[in-house]
Enzyme design. Structure first.
Site, PDB file in Angstrom:
ATOM      1  N   GLU A 197       7.996   1.277  15.465  1.00  0.00           N
ATOM      2  CA  GLU A 197       8.929   1.853  14.505  1.00  0.00           C
ATOM      3  C   GLU A 197       8.977   3.356  14.754  1.00  0.00           C
ATOM      4  O   GLU A 197       8.135   3.895  15.451  1.00  0.00           O
ATOM      5  CB  GLU A 197       8.460   1.588  13.073  1.00  0.00           C
ATOM      6  CG  GLU A 197       8.538   0.113  12.685  1.00  0.00           C
ATOM      7  CD  GLU A 197       8.345  -0.137  11.200  1.00  0.00           C
ATOM      8  OE1 GLU A 197       7.378   0.393  10.634  1.00  0.00           O
ATOM      9  OE2 GLU A 197       9.151  -0.876  10.609  1.00  0.00           O
ATOM     10  N   CYS A 221      -3.485   0.964   6.638  1.00  0.00           N
ATOM     11  CA  CYS A 221      -3.676   0.187   7.872  1.00  0.00           C
ATOM     12  C   CYS A 221      -4.381   1.033   8.922  1.00  0.00           C
ATOM     13  O   CYS A 221      -5.114   0.510   9.751  1.00  0.00           O
ATOM     14  CB  CYS A 221      -2.330  -0.293   8.394  1.00  0.00           C
ATOM     15  SG  CYS A 221      -1.143   1.028   8.634  1.00  0.00           S
ATOM     16  N   ASN A 244       0.795  -1.237   0.000  1.00  0.00           N
ATOM     17  CA  ASN A 244       0.000   0.000   0.000  1.00  0.00           C
ATOM     18  C   ASN A 244       0.825   1.284   0.000  1.00  0.00           C
ATOM     19  O   ASN A 244       0.406   2.260  -0.605  1.00  0.00           O
ATOM     20  CB  ASN A 244      -1.061  -0.017   1.103  1.00  0.00           C
ATOM     21  CG  ASN A 244      -0.485  -0.145   2.477  1.00  0.00           C
ATOM     22  OD1 ASN A 244       0.501  -0.839   2.669  1.00  0.00           O
ATOM     23  ND2 ASN A 244      -1.080   0.524   3.442  1.00  0.00           N
ATOM     24  N   GLU A 257       4.000  -4.978  12.239  1.00  0.00           N
ATOM     25  CA  GLU A 257       3.055  -3.864  12.050  1.00  0.00           C
ATOM     26  C   GLU A 257       1.904  -4.440  11.232  1.00  0.00           C
ATOM     27  O   GLU A 257       2.073  -4.704  10.042  1.00  0.00           O
ATOM     28  CB  GLU A 257       3.710  -2.722  11.267  1.00  0.00           C
ATOM     29  CG  GLU A 257       4.945  -2.125  11.912  1.00  0.00           C
ATOM     30  CD  GLU A 257       4.615  -1.156  13.021  1.00  0.00           C
ATOM     31  OE1 GLU A 257       3.418  -0.916  13.273  1.00  0.00           O
ATOM     32  OE2 GLU A 257       5.547  -0.661  13.647  1.00  0.00           O
TER      33      GLU A 257
HETATM   34  P1  NAD Z   1       0.219  -9.408   3.339  1.00  0.00           P
HETATM   35  O1  NAD Z   1       0.327  -9.839   4.762  1.00  0.00           O
HETATM   36  O2  NAD Z   1      -0.547 -10.271   2.411  1.00  0.00           O
HETATM   37  O3  NAD Z   1       1.672  -9.279   2.691  1.00  0.00           O
HETATM   38  C1  NAD Z   1       2.657  -8.442   3.253  1.00  0.00           C
HETATM   39  C2  NAD Z   1       4.027  -8.948   2.826  1.00  0.00           C
HETATM   40  O4  NAD Z   1       4.255 -10.226   3.410  1.00  0.00           O
HETATM   41  C3  NAD Z   1       4.164  -9.139   1.312  1.00  0.00           C
HETATM   42  O5  NAD Z   1       5.452  -8.755   0.906  1.00  0.00           O
HETATM   43  C4  NAD Z   1       3.965 -10.630   1.161  1.00  0.00           C
HETATM   44  O6  NAD Z   1       4.546 -11.158  -0.008  1.00  0.00           O
HETATM   45  C5  NAD Z   1       4.669 -11.155   2.406  1.00  0.00           C
HETATM   46  N1  NAD Z   1       4.295 -12.504   2.841  1.00  0.00           N
HETATM   47  C6  NAD Z   1       3.122 -13.158   2.623  1.00  0.00           C
HETATM   48  N2  NAD Z   1       3.167 -14.390   3.193  1.00  0.00           N
HETATM   49  C7  NAD Z   1       4.387 -14.515   3.776  1.00  0.00           C
HETATM   50  C8  NAD Z   1       5.033 -15.552   4.522  1.00  0.00           C
HETATM   51  N3  NAD Z   1       4.429 -16.708   4.787  1.00  0.00           N
HETATM   52  N4  NAD Z   1       6.279 -15.330   4.981  1.00  0.00           N
HETATM   53  C9  NAD Z   1       6.899 -14.158   4.744  1.00  0.00           C
HETATM   54  N5  NAD Z   1       6.352 -13.151   4.032  1.00  0.00           N
HETATM   55  C10 NAD Z   1       5.100 -13.316   3.555  1.00  0.00           C
HETATM   56  O7  NAD Z   1      -0.335  -7.930   3.362  1.00  0.00           O
HETATM   57  P2  NAD Z   1      -0.706  -7.000   2.115  1.00  0.00           P
HETATM   58  O8  NAD Z   1      -1.985  -7.485   1.532  1.00  0.00           O
HETATM   59  O9  NAD Z   1       0.476  -6.854   1.218  1.00  0.00           O
HETATM   60  O10 NAD Z   1      -0.921  -5.596   2.842  1.00  0.00           O
HETATM   61  C11 NAD Z   1      -2.099  -5.224   3.445  1.00  0.00           C
HETATM   62  C12 NAD Z   1      -2.038  -5.463   4.935  1.00  0.00           C
HETATM   63  O11 NAD Z   1      -0.931  -4.766   5.499  1.00  0.00           O
HETATM   64  C13 NAD Z   1      -3.259  -4.917   5.653  1.00  0.00           C
HETATM   65  O12 NAD Z   1      -3.697  -5.842   6.607  1.00  0.00           O
HETATM   66  C14 NAD Z   1      -2.747  -3.651   6.330  1.00  0.00           C
HETATM   67  O13 NAD Z   1      -3.475  -3.265   7.454  1.00  0.00           O
HETATM   68  C15 NAD Z   1      -1.355  -4.053   6.654  1.00  0.00           C
HETATM   69  N6  NAD Z   1      -0.510  -2.861   6.882  1.00  0.00           N
HETATM   70  C16 NAD Z   1      -0.115  -2.557   8.150  1.00  0.00           C
HETATM   71  C17 NAD Z   1       0.635  -1.413   8.393  1.00  0.00           C
HETATM   72  C18 NAD Z   1       1.093  -1.046   9.790  1.00  0.00           C
HETATM   73  O14 NAD Z   1       2.038  -0.274   9.903  1.00  0.00           O
HETATM   74  N7  NAD Z   1       0.480  -1.549  10.848  1.00  0.00           N
HETATM   75  C19 NAD Z   1       0.991  -0.577   7.328  1.00  0.00           C
HETATM   76  C20 NAD Z   1       0.551  -0.901   6.050  1.00  0.00           C
HETATM   77  C21 NAD Z   1      -0.194  -2.060   5.835  1.00  0.00           C
END
Ligand code: NAD
Length: 487
Positions: A459, A281, A149, A247
């Site tokens: 962070e 998020c 995002n 996060e």
């Molecule tokens: P996601 O969890 O699907 O993927 C995030 C990252 O993790 C990607 O690079 C993905 O390829 C990787 N990943 C997936 N499975 C993995 C595994 N088994 N081992 C290691 N890495 C793996 O999330 P998304 O759809 O890319 O992003 C949206 C989510 O991120 C939402 O839930 C949002 O709330 C969250 N988010 C949180 C913050 C925060 O700071 N709290 C900020 C931005 C987004």
């Protein structure tokens, strides 16, 4: 863009599956990149470990490492417009937002350079004839895994403090948005950072990401993404006894009291949920409105929502741009359909915009729903799109009980002129960040992170560097006498 990724200091084709970046405007392929396979991950970690242990990096003093970070910030500044345009192309986000994200990335490197210039270590009070101190040292090689995002800002938020701490970094960007992370890597390597300190390895989470997390040479993982993924990474970290920061997701409440400044509150709410098309998020995705003003406030909110300008990210006038992909847009649409099934009243939106100009893009109308109980799936689950659900509340206890009745605890917004009430509510909320009469504002000097299933660790802030270091306490004997125990 060349089909190259950065593996241990070498730009080359990855050995893993092809990752495609698709245009949010029409679904066409913008770029194909061969991702990293586990052997590439191994090469990157080994190269990172070697350069992190090399005296030319290991023995740099903090103020000398600061110079590298400052140079990186300068290089980002020099490429700012290209980086913003690329991120708009890759993620669909509006150009105003991606410019702000690039500025944030640049500021992050500058901030951590300043922290390096001004940091100190603790001389602790001794309890015997010795000098005692506690020092912080690099971990070695750190894994950084980021979502789609806000790639450049979330990448910088991990790379800058991890390098500042003296580590090497292996970064894996999300499958959908590898381009800006690779472009950032070019900018960083061009700035003169020692080769091998940064690797950027796109690839599927379950393959490339998993290989990074499990690699014995990775001493910490800093993850931003969904809660389910965070839980899986946390489980591997537990097996390795490896520190991890997570996060994760959110379903953040925004609270409107009857005495709130109407214009300011409406603007803050619209920005809080509909900027980034809700793909944030910290999106304020549940609004709690006091019962005495509930219908009037919602009427006004709906009217202003209908006036938001929907359009392509590259148009500076756009407020609500397409979602990151058609697949994600369809997921959001399905969640709104489910809300209808739960009995929701759809006050506005609830579908794709009409008109030729919207036909091919991953657009979804800003949507407001209500008449759902707080325990419905719509009120509990993260939608990650331009969808707001409204709920009434009667008094402070009712509000706090409802707002905290969520597995998440990322953020909260409070709109009121009563500063005592704002303070009371702020202290009672399960939220890592509370905004009072503002929303979705960030400062790199203020720690950020979640409570409950929104994550662990923080962070940003001065302590952001310590999160990438190992602490060591040293006792330095000051007496010449042998220990009395030994006789
Ligand atoms: P996601 O969890 O699907 O993927 C995030 C990252 O993790 C990607 O690079 C993905 O390829 C990787 N990943 C997936 N499975 C993995 C595994 N088994 N081992 C290691 N890495 C793996 O999330 P998304 O759809 O890319 O992003 C949206 C989510 O991120 C939402 O839930 C949002 O709330 C969250 N988010 C949180 C913050 C925060 O700071 N709290 C900020 C931005 C987004």
């Amino acid at each position: 863009m060349a089909d190259e990724i950065l593996v241990g200091g070498v730009w080359r084709r990855g050995s893993g599956a092809v990752v495609e970046s698709l245009s949010p405007l029409n679904g066409s392929v913008i770029a194909r990149v061969h991702g990293a396979d586990p052997a590439d991950v191994d090469e990157a970690v080994r190269a990172g470990a070697a350069v992190a242990a090399d005296p030319s990096w290991r023995d740099l003093l903090p103020h000398e490492r600061a110079r590298h970070l400052t140079r990186i910030a300068d290089s980002i500044a020099a490429s700012a417009e290209d980086l913003a345009a690329l991120q708009t192309c890759d993620t669909g986000k509006s150009i105003n937002e991606t410019r702000a994200l690039v500025a944030s990335a640049q500021g992050t490197f500058r901030y951590f350079a300043s922290v390096l210039e001004t940091m100190d270590e603790t001389l602790t009070v001794p309890r015997g004839p010795y000098v005692t101190m506690s020092v912080h040292e690099p971990i070695g090689v750190v894994g950084a895994i980021t979502p789609w995002n806000s790639p450049i800002a979330s990448d910088a938020q991990k790379i800058a403090p991890a390098l500042a701490a003296g580590n090497a970094v292996v970064l894996k960007p999300a499958e959908w948005t590898p381009l800006v992370s690779l472009a950032l890597a070019r900018v960083i390597t061009d700035s003169g950072l020692p080769s091998g300190l940064l690797s950027v390895l796109p690839g599927p989470g379950g393959v490339t990401g998993d290989a990074i997390v499990r690699h014995p040479g990775i001493g910490k993982v800093s993850f931003t993404g969904g809660t389910a993924t965070g839980r899986a990474i946390g489980a591997v970290a537990a097996q390795k006894i490896m520190p991890v920061s997570l996060e994760l997701g959110g379903k953040s409440p925004t609270i409107v009291f009857p005495d709130a400044d109407l214009d300011q509150t409406l603007a803050g709410l619209l920005f809080g949920i509909f900027s980034s098309s809700g793909q944030s998020c910290i999106a304020g995705s549940r609004v709690f409105i006091h019962g005495s003003v509930y219908e009037q406030f919602l009427d006004e909110l709906v009217e202003r929502t209908r006036k938001l300008r929907i359009g392509p990210g590259a148009d500076p006038a756009t407020q609500v741009a397409p979602l990151v992909s058609h697949v994600h847009r369809d997921r959001v649409a399905a969640m709104v359909d489910r809300a209808r099934g739960e009995g929701a009243r759809v006050l506005c939106g609830g579908g794709v915009p009409e008109g030729e100009e919207y036909e091919t893009g991953a657009y979804y109308l800003p949507t407001i729903l209500d008449r759902l109980p707080n325990d419905s799936a719509t009120c509990q689950e993260e939608i990650f799109g331009p969808v707001l659900v409204a709920l009434p509340f009667e008094d402070e206890d009712d509000l706090v009980a409802q707002a905290n009745d969520s597995v998440y605890g990322l953020a909260c917004g409070i709109w009121t002129r009563d500063y005592r009430r704002a303070w009371r509510i702020a202290r009672r909320m399960d939220a890592g960040t509370v905004w009072i009469n503002t929303y979705k504002q960030f400062s790199i000097s203020t720690p950020f992170g979640g409570m409950k299933e929104s994550g662990i660790g923080r962070e940003k802030g001065r302590e952001g560097i310590a999160a990438y270091m190992r602490q060591k306490s040293i006792y330095w004997g000051m007496t010449e006498e042998p220990h009395s125990w030994a006789g």
